[in-house]
Design a protein around this motif. Structure first.
Motif, PDB file in Angstrom:
ATOM      1  N   ALA A  22       0.907  -1.037  -0.023  1.00  0.00           N
ATOM      2  CA  ALA A  22       0.006  -0.008   0.129  1.00  0.00           C
ATOM      3  C   ALA A  22       1.091   1.257   0.152  1.00  0.00           C
ATOM      4  CB  ALA A  22      -0.899   0.061   1.309  1.00  0.00           C
ATOM      5  N   ASP A  23       1.071   1.865  -1.076  1.00  0.00           N
ATOM      6  CA  ASP A  23       1.997   3.081  -1.326  1.00  0.00           C
ATOM      7  C   ASP A  23       1.281   4.295  -1.714  1.00  0.00           C
ATOM      8  OD1 ASP A  23       1.193   2.393  -3.932  1.00  0.00           O
ATOM      9  OD2 ASP A  23       3.501   2.151  -4.627  1.00  0.00           O
ATOM     10  N   ASN A  24      -0.100   4.395  -1.215  1.00  0.00           N
ATOM     11  CA  ASN A  24      -0.627   5.652  -1.413  1.00  0.00           C
ATOM     12  C   ASN A  24      -0.608   6.828  -0.430  1.00  0.00           C
ATOM     13  OD1 ASN A  24      -2.524   3.524  -0.132  1.00  0.00           O
ATOM     14  ND2 ASN A  24      -4.045   5.048  -0.203  1.00  0.00           N
ATOM     15  N   ASP A  25       0.436   6.592   0.471  1.00  0.00           N
ATOM     16  CA  ASP A  25       0.516   7.671   1.518  1.00  0.00           C
ATOM     17  C   ASP A  25       1.877   8.235   1.206  1.00  0.00           C
ATOM     18  OD1 ASP A  25       1.676   8.868   3.955  1.00  0.00           O
ATOM     19  OD2 ASP A  25       0.042   7.979   4.995  1.00  0.00           O
ATOM     20  N   PRO A  26       2.197   9.606   1.199  1.00  0.00           N
ATOM     21  CA  PRO A  26       3.319  10.243   0.687  1.00  0.00           C
ATOM     22  C   PRO A  26       4.518   9.699   1.698  1.00  0.00           C
ATOM     23  CG  PRO A  26       1.693  11.784   1.222  1.00  0.00           C
ATOM     24  CD  PRO A  26       0.976  10.417   1.187  1.00  0.00           C
ATOM     25  N   VAL A  27       4.122   9.470   3.120  1.00  0.00           N
ATOM     26  CA  VAL A  27       5.082   9.467   4.027  1.00  0.00           C
ATOM     27  C   VAL A  27       5.752   8.181   4.350  1.00  0.00           C
ATOM     28  CG1 VAL A  27       5.533   9.890   6.420  1.00  0.00           C
ATOM     29  CG2 VAL A  27       4.096  11.508   5.063  1.00  0.00           C
ATOM     30  N   ARG A  28       4.563   6.979   4.189  1.00  0.00           N
ATOM     31  CA  ARG A  28       5.055   5.697   4.565  1.00  0.00           C
ATOM     32  C   ARG A  28       4.390   4.655   3.371  1.00  0.00           C
ATOM     33  NH1 ARG A  28       1.660   3.984   9.727  1.00  0.00           N
ATOM     34  NH2 ARG A  28      -0.426   4.684   8.912  1.00  0.00           N
ATOM     35  N   VAL A  29       5.235   3.419   3.368  1.00  0.00           N
ATOM     36  CA  VAL A  29       4.779   2.213   2.680  1.00  0.00           C
ATOM     37  C   VAL A  29       4.476   1.285   3.567  1.00  0.00           C
ATOM     38  CG1 VAL A  29       5.229   0.810   0.873  1.00  0.00           C
ATOM     39  CG2 VAL A  29       6.039   2.732   0.675  1.00  0.00           C
ATOM     40  N   MET A  30       3.182   0.405   3.399  1.00  0.00           N
ATOM     41  CA  MET A  30       3.071  -0.693   4.177  1.00  0.00           C
ATOM     42  C   MET A  30       3.037  -1.792   3.254  1.00  0.00           C
ATOM     43  SD  MET A  30      -0.258   0.913   6.039  1.00  0.00           S
ATOM     44  CE  MET A  30      -0.568  -0.602   7.160  1.00  0.00           C
ATOM     45  N   VAL A  31       3.693  -3.030   3.736  1.00  0.00           N
ATOM     46  CA  VAL A  31       3.752  -4.142   3.023  1.00  0.00           C
ATOM     47  C   VAL A  31       3.317  -5.374   4.069  1.00  0.00           C
ATOM     48  CG1 VAL A  31       5.800  -5.746   2.273  1.00  0.00           C
ATOM     49  CG2 VAL A  31       6.209  -3.401   2.289  1.00  0.00           C
ATOM     50  N   ARG A  32       2.598  -6.432   3.475  1.00  0.00           N
ATOM     51  CA  ARG A  32       2.205  -7.307   4.064  1.00  0.00           C
ATOM     52  C   ARG A  32       2.317  -8.667   3.228  1.00  0.00           C
ATOM     53  NH1 ARG A  32      -4.546  -5.894   4.235  1.00  0.00           N
ATOM     54  NH2 ARG A  32      -4.617  -6.316   2.235  1.00  0.00           N
ATOM     55  N   ASP A  33       2.095  -9.948   3.775  1.00  0.00           N
ATOM     56  CA  ASP A  33       2.106 -11.084   3.248  1.00  0.00           C
ATOM     57  C   ASP A  33       0.464 -11.318   2.756  1.00  0.00           C
ATOM     58  OD1 ASP A  33       1.934 -13.982   2.829  1.00  0.00           O
ATOM     59  OD2 ASP A  33       3.331 -14.405   4.275  1.00  0.00           O
ATOM     60  N   THR A  34       0.387 -11.873   1.607  1.00  0.00           N
ATOM     61  CA  THR A  34      -0.926 -12.015   0.989  1.00  0.00           C
ATOM     62  C   THR A  34      -1.459 -13.319   1.717  1.00  0.00           C
ATOM     63  OG1 THR A  34       0.025 -11.345  -1.142  1.00  0.00           O
ATOM     64  CG2 THR A  34      -2.203 -12.592  -1.281  1.00  0.00           C
ATOM     65  N   LYS A  35      -0.642 -14.265   2.166  1.00  0.00           N
ATOM     66  CA  LYS A  35      -1.445 -15.242   2.690  1.00  0.00           C
ATOM     67  C   LYS A  35      -1.625 -15.329   4.274  1.00  0.00           C
ATOM     68  CE  LYS A  35       0.162 -19.199  -0.175  1.00  0.00           C
ATOM     69  NZ  LYS A  35       0.743 -20.549  -0.251  1.00  0.00           N
ATOM     70  N   HIS A  36      -1.005 -14.265   4.887  1.00  0.00           N
ATOM     71  CA  HIS A  36      -1.333 -13.958   6.214  1.00  0.00           C
ATOM     72  C   HIS A  36      -1.698 -12.240   6.630  1.00  0.00           C
ATOM     73  CE1 HIS A  36      -0.004 -18.219   6.960  1.00  0.00           C
ATOM     74  NE2 HIS A  36       1.039 -17.450   6.085  1.00  0.00           N
ATOM     75  N   ARG A  37      -2.594 -11.865   5.920  1.00  0.00           N
ATOM     76  CA  ARG A  37      -2.900 -10.531   6.004  1.00  0.00           C
ATOM     77  C   ARG A  37      -3.263 -10.174   7.410  1.00  0.00           C
ATOM     78  NH1 ARG A  37      -6.416 -11.499   0.992  1.00  0.00           N
ATOM     79  NH2 ARG A  37      -4.943 -10.944  -0.761  1.00  0.00           N
ATOM     80  N   GLU A  38      -3.773 -11.178   8.142  1.00  0.00           N
ATOM     81  CA  GLU A  38      -4.369 -10.887   9.591  1.00  0.00           C
ATOM     82  C   GLU A  38      -3.114 -10.693  10.477  1.00  0.00           C
ATOM     83  OE1 GLU A  38      -3.329 -15.075   9.293  1.00  0.00           O
ATOM     84  OE2 GLU A  38      -4.254 -13.843   7.952  1.00  0.00           O
ATOM     85  N   GLN A  39      -1.926 -10.823  10.044  1.00  0.00           N
ATOM     86  CA  GLN A  39      -0.671 -10.906  11.084  1.00  0.00           C
ATOM     87  C   GLN A  39      -0.050  -9.223  10.816  1.00  0.00           C
ATOM     88  OE1 GLN A  39       2.145 -13.928  10.238  1.00  0.00           O
ATOM     89  NE2 GLN A  39       0.539 -15.758  10.918  1.00  0.00           N
ATOM     90  N   GLY A  40      -0.707  -8.693  10.310  1.00  0.00           N
ATOM     91  CA  GLY A  40      -0.355  -7.145  10.252  1.00  0.00           C
ATOM     92  C   GLY A  40       0.456  -6.906   8.898  1.00  0.00           C
TER      93      GLY A  40
END
Length: 61
Positions: A22-40
């Motif tokens: 998720a890179d739609n924030d100009p300050v930070r990017v979020m990265v997560r595991d597709t198979k384990h989205r619930e883990q943050g």
């Protein structure tokens, strides 16, 4: 993050064994595991993320 994260996967992805970004924030990017989205998600500042992506693209050449 401003607003709701806009999660996406690479256009090269052919399965669900990858990460989402998720890179739609100009300050930070979020990265997560597709198979384990619930883990943050991992959060990275935008500038270091851009450096990482540029480096990874260079490895593909």
């Amino acid at each position: 993050m401003r607003g709701k994260p806009n999660w996406r996967t690479s256009s090269y992805t052919k399965s669900d064994t990858c990460v989402e970004v998720a890179d739609n924030d100009p300050v930070r990017v979020m990265v997560r595991d597709t198979k384990h989205r619930e883990q943050g998600a991992m959060t990275v500042r935008s500038a270091p993320w851009a450096d990482f992506v540029d480096h990874a693209k260079g490895l593909l050449l």
